[in-house]
Motif scaffolding. Sequence first.
Motif, mmCIF file in Angstrom:
data_model
loop_
_atom_site.group_PDB
_atom_site.id
_atom_site.type_symbol
_atom_site.label_atom_id
_atom_site.label_comp_id
_atom_site.label_asym_id
_atom_site.label_seq_id
_atom_site.Cartn_x
_atom_site.Cartn_y
_atom_site.Cartn_z
ATOM 1 N N MET A 78 0.827 -1.198 0.000
ATOM 2 C CA MET A 78 0.000 0.000 0.000
ATOM 3 C C MET A 78 0.869 1.259 0.000
ATOM 4 O O MET A 78 0.515 2.263 -0.619
ATOM 5 C CB MET A 78 -0.937 -0.008 1.211
ATOM 6 N N GLY A 79 2.026 1.209 0.668
ATOM 7 C CA GLY A 79 2.929 2.360 0.661
ATOM 8 C C GLY A 79 3.469 2.639 -0.723
ATOM 9 O O GLY A 79 3.531 3.796 -1.160
ATOM 10 N N GLN A 80 3.864 1.578 -1.439
ATOM 11 C CA GLN A 80 4.350 1.746 -2.803
ATOM 12 C C GLN A 80 3.259 2.300 -3.705
ATOM 13 O O GLN A 80 3.504 3.160 -4.555
ATOM 14 C CB GLN A 80 4.843 0.398 -3.341
ATOM 15 N N LEU A 81 2.057 1.784 -3.527
ATOM 16 C CA LEU A 81 0.939 2.210 -4.369
ATOM 17 C C LEU A 81 0.620 3.685 -4.143
ATOM 18 O O LEU A 81 0.428 4.445 -5.098
ATOM 19 C CB LEU A 81 -0.289 1.352 -4.062
ATOM 20 N N TYR A 94 -9.654 4.699 -4.386
ATOM 21 C CA TYR A 94 -8.755 3.765 -5.063
ATOM 22 C C TYR A 94 -7.979 2.918 -4.062
ATOM 23 O O TYR A 94 -7.919 1.688 -4.186
ATOM 24 C CB TYR A 94 -7.793 4.550 -5.950
ATOM 25 N N LEU A 95 -7.413 3.549 -3.054
ATOM 26 C CA LEU A 95 -6.597 2.823 -2.080
ATOM 27 C C LEU A 95 -7.442 1.871 -1.242
ATOM 28 O O LEU A 95 -7.022 0.745 -0.953
ATOM 29 C CB LEU A 95 -5.852 3.811 -1.183
ATOM 30 N N SER A 96 -8.638 2.292 -0.845
ATOM 31 C CA SER A 96 -9.488 1.407 -0.040
ATOM 32 C C SER A 96 -10.007 0.238 -0.865
ATOM 33 O O SER A 96 -10.220 -0.856 -0.331
ATOM 34 C CB SER A 96 -10.656 2.185 0.572
ATOM 35 N N THR A 97 -10.192 0.440 -2.174
ATOM 36 C CA THR A 97 -10.595 -0.674 -3.042
ATOM 37 C C THR A 97 -9.504 -1.730 -3.085
ATOM 38 O O THR A 97 -9.778 -2.934 -2.917
ATOM 39 C CB THR A 97 -10.899 -0.176 -4.466
ATOM 40 N N VAL A 98 -8.279 -1.302 -3.305
ATOM 41 C CA VAL A 98 -7.163 -2.252 -3.361
ATOM 42 C C VAL A 98 -6.961 -2.935 -2.007
ATOM 43 O O VAL A 98 -6.820 -4.162 -1.926
ATOM 44 C CB VAL A 98 -5.861 -1.541 -3.805
ATOM 45 N N GLU A 99 -6.972 -2.127 -0.953
ATOM 46 C CA GLU A 99 -6.657 -2.672 0.373
ATOM 47 C C GLU A 99 -7.763 -3.563 0.922
ATOM 48 O O GLU A 99 -7.493 -4.637 1.475
ATOM 49 C CB GLU A 99 -6.395 -1.525 1.346
#
Length: 423
Positions: free
Chosen positions: A227-230, A307-312
């Motif tokens: 998640m940090g890289q993303l 976007y981040l919550s979808t991935v995570e």
Amino acid sequence: MKYMATYDLMETMRVTNQWLGATAQAMGAFPAVGNANPFFKMLGAWGEVTERSFSRMVTKPDWNIASVVGEDGRDHLVDVEVTVAKAFGDLIHFKVDDRPTKDRKILLVAPMSGHYATLLRSTVVSLLPDAEVYTTDWHNARDIPVSEGKFDVEDYTLYLVDFLRELGPDTHVIAVCQPAPLALAATAYLAEEDPSAQPRSLTLIGGPIDPDAAATDVTDFGRRITMGQLEESAIQRVGFKYKGVGRKVYPGLLQLSSFMSMNAERHSTAFSEQIMRVAQDEAQEHDKHNRFYDEYLSVMDMTAEFYLSTVERIFKGREIADNRFVVNGKPVDMSKITSVAVKSVEGSEDDISAPGQCIAALDLCTGLPDDKKASHVEPGAGHYGIFAGKSWRKNIRPLVLEFIDANSDVPKSNVAPLKKKKA
């Protein structure tokens, strides 16, 4: 990467290429050089294709649905009306003028994955003759002021809840791709919080209910990156040109570069061939190339938190797949869905949401009788084909309408008890 300067640099590069294309097109159009030298013919053709392509990247496409043929054989005009207006997206209705209201009421949930809801234009057109069609029209995050707050997967789910409450319990939901797990969660949320607002049926098309059920490049990417890289590589702040200045987003231009790189050779060939067609005066304003790329190149920014919550939460954490999703502090239990018919649709050649990912929804609905569950895998169909291509038109659409009609009666759990008359 999380700086306005980076965002503005990308926009500067886009505007520069648009200007170069327009300049080359103008140079190739001078009467003195138009037919005398093939170089200028090619230069003008390159400029025309380039200018059109880079200008489309920041343009929201129109729905361009002028009319629909009614059962009376007449053309009926179609008006796009906003039924519910909200900061991050509207509920819109394709109102067919001078036509009796159709019994079928369909909410088409459009994905928020880089393209506008107009990506479903052909889907809407195919449903309009037989139904009252509503859809979610998500807004470009760059145009939403920071003062409007955040918008993540929980907010998206609550938007769907509000839209379903507005439409009423005689609604049939069709969720395409990315929103499938959140449409399922919204239905489960209503099952506990407001059962009378549940839809009659829920059709999930090519959605990642369980991303680990079948591996694709999308799921592999989710596993590889942290998640940090993303956040460091994908998130930027909207620049000074737009109303959403300072908002953290996953920019549409960055998304587009990712889309294009996945099939770089095919896109390169398509543009080279189009330049030759323009140079030879064989291209048309609305030819196949322009129809496809006018839509494909039109991209929108997503809020960083969505976007981040979808991935995570959807891909990495598998919260929907493991029935652990929480909305507004309340656990959402898919087993509470007991009266809403659920159908999954998958394409055997889908390389975005591979077969197995969407049908997982049926296993989550443990409180739903088997006669309320259905699934279909379309042979030879890819991701786009199952909701807008030939497979949708010829086979899937009729099956979905049959499923809707078979589940249009009022469920017993949704029928209010009759009041006893006083003696």
